[in-house]
Design an enzyme around this catalytic site. Structure first.
Site, mmCIF file in Angstrom:
data_model
loop_
_atom_site.group_PDB
_atom_site.id
_atom_site.type_symbol
_atom_site.label_atom_id
_atom_site.label_comp_id
_atom_site.label_asym_id
_atom_site.label_seq_id
_atom_site.Cartn_x
_atom_site.Cartn_y
_atom_site.Cartn_z
ATOM 1 N N ASP A 35 0.831 -1.198 0.000
ATOM 2 C CA ASP A 35 0.000 0.000 0.000
ATOM 3 C C ASP A 35 0.866 1.249 0.000
ATOM 4 O O ASP A 35 1.465 1.595 1.018
ATOM 5 C CB ASP A 35 -0.899 0.005 1.245
ATOM 6 N N HIS B 210 -0.545 -1.292 -4.708
ATOM 7 C CA HIS B 210 -1.785 -0.510 -4.666
ATOM 8 C C HIS B 210 -1.397 0.952 -4.444
ATOM 9 O O HIS B 210 -0.949 1.323 -3.364
ATOM 10 C CB HIS B 210 -2.639 -1.077 -3.517
ATOM 11 N N PHE C 31 -5.727 4.242 5.827
ATOM 12 C CA PHE C 31 -5.359 3.837 7.182
ATOM 13 C C PHE C 31 -5.590 2.348 7.355
ATOM 14 O O PHE C 31 -6.575 1.815 6.859
ATOM 15 C CB PHE C 31 -6.203 4.571 8.235
ATOM 16 N N GLY C 32 -4.717 1.685 8.089
ATOM 17 C CA GLY C 32 -4.928 0.288 8.432
ATOM 18 C C GLY C 32 -5.850 0.176 9.631
ATOM 19 O O GLY C 32 -6.182 1.175 10.281
ATOM 20 N N GLY C 33 -6.283 -1.049 9.922
ATOM 21 C CA GLY C 33 -7.006 -1.325 11.153
ATOM 22 C C GLY C 33 -8.459 -0.881 11.192
ATOM 23 O O GLY C 33 -9.072 -0.893 12.252
ATOM 24 N N ASP D 66 -10.035 -5.279 -0.168
ATOM 25 C CA ASP D 66 -8.956 -4.760 0.679
ATOM 26 C C ASP D 66 -9.556 -3.952 1.821
ATOM 27 O O ASP D 66 -10.227 -2.950 1.576
ATOM 28 C CB ASP D 66 -8.073 -3.868 -0.221
ATOM 29 N N GLY E 250 -4.319 -7.231 6.065
ATOM 30 C CA GLY E 250 -3.261 -6.461 6.728
ATOM 31 C C GLY E 250 -3.229 -6.831 8.191
ATOM 32 O O GLY E 250 -2.543 -7.762 8.604
ATOM 33 N N SER E 251 -4.049 -6.106 8.983
ATOM 34 C CA SER E 251 -4.059 -6.315 10.435
ATOM 35 C C SER E 251 -4.316 -7.764 10.812
ATOM 36 O O SER E 251 -3.719 -8.271 11.767
ATOM 37 C CB SER E 251 -5.142 -5.449 11.080
HETATM 38 ZN ZN ZN Z 1 -4.254 -1.998 -0.504
#
Ligand code: ZN
Length: 194
Positions: free
Chosen positions: A12, A43, A121-123, A153, A175-176
């Protein structure tokens, strides 16, 4: 871990302009490319993504996706440019973009990425309406006789992976759920078995 259990490595890239956050750029991509034995899927959450296609191809990247919101009228040209560089081209939309905005690119793009959280942002928590967006896109691809893959995603865990696959998602980005797990390899297996 890069080569442990996943089929692809999803990267990302955020520029602090298209999204209000900065992740990493070419120094990290270079480092990953040196050790990755799995295809790299980049991405781009950046403005004017076409500036980077040639450098990504030179790194040996397999798949590049960019946001429809960032590309606008350049979307078809971007797809063609990525493909001419020998990479698979993907078009991405955020959760607030109607899924039918992707339909004109069926037959052109190799894959579509539906964000199930807002990019940047993740999470974040999975947005449940994403399931209907995946199945609507899957139906339209089938109706037009296309063969594009659908990638999802954001907030993907073992508890929604089965439903996403059933709705028509081919590629699950985690991800997380992998990186924050005690046992990332087991977390990847759980996604595969879901
Ligand atoms: Zn992504």
């Amino acid at each position: 871990m890069l080569n442990a259990g996943a089929d692809w490595i999803h990267l990302d890239v955020m520029d602090g302009t298209f999204v209000p956050n900065i992740s990493f750029g070419f120094s990290v991509l270079d480092a990953v490319a040196k050790v990755a034995r799995k295809p790299m899927d980049v991405h781009l959450m950046v403005v004017r993504p076409e500036r980077w296609f040639e450098r990504l191809a030179a790194l040996g990247v397999s798949c590049v996706s960019f946001h429809l919101e960032a590309a606008g009228r350049r979307t078809s040209a971007n797809i063609a440019q990525i493909q001419s560089l020998g990479m698979k081209a993907g078009v991405v939309i955020n959760p607030d973009v109607p899924v039918n905005r992707l339909f004109p690119y069926i037959g052109k793009a190799d894959f579509f990425l539906i964000m199930s959280v807002f990019a940047g942002f993740g999470g974040q928590k999975f947005i449940p309406e994403s399931l209907e967006r995946v199945s609507a896109l899957r139906s339209e691809i089938e109706r037009r006789g296309g063969n594009a893959l659908i990638e999802i995603d954001g907030g993907v865990y073992a508890d929604n992976a089965g439903a996403l696959h059933k709705a028509g998602a081919d590629i699950l980005v985690a991800g997380s759920s992998v990186f924050k797990s005690q046992d990332p390899i087991a977390a990847i297996s759980a996604l595969r078995e879901a």
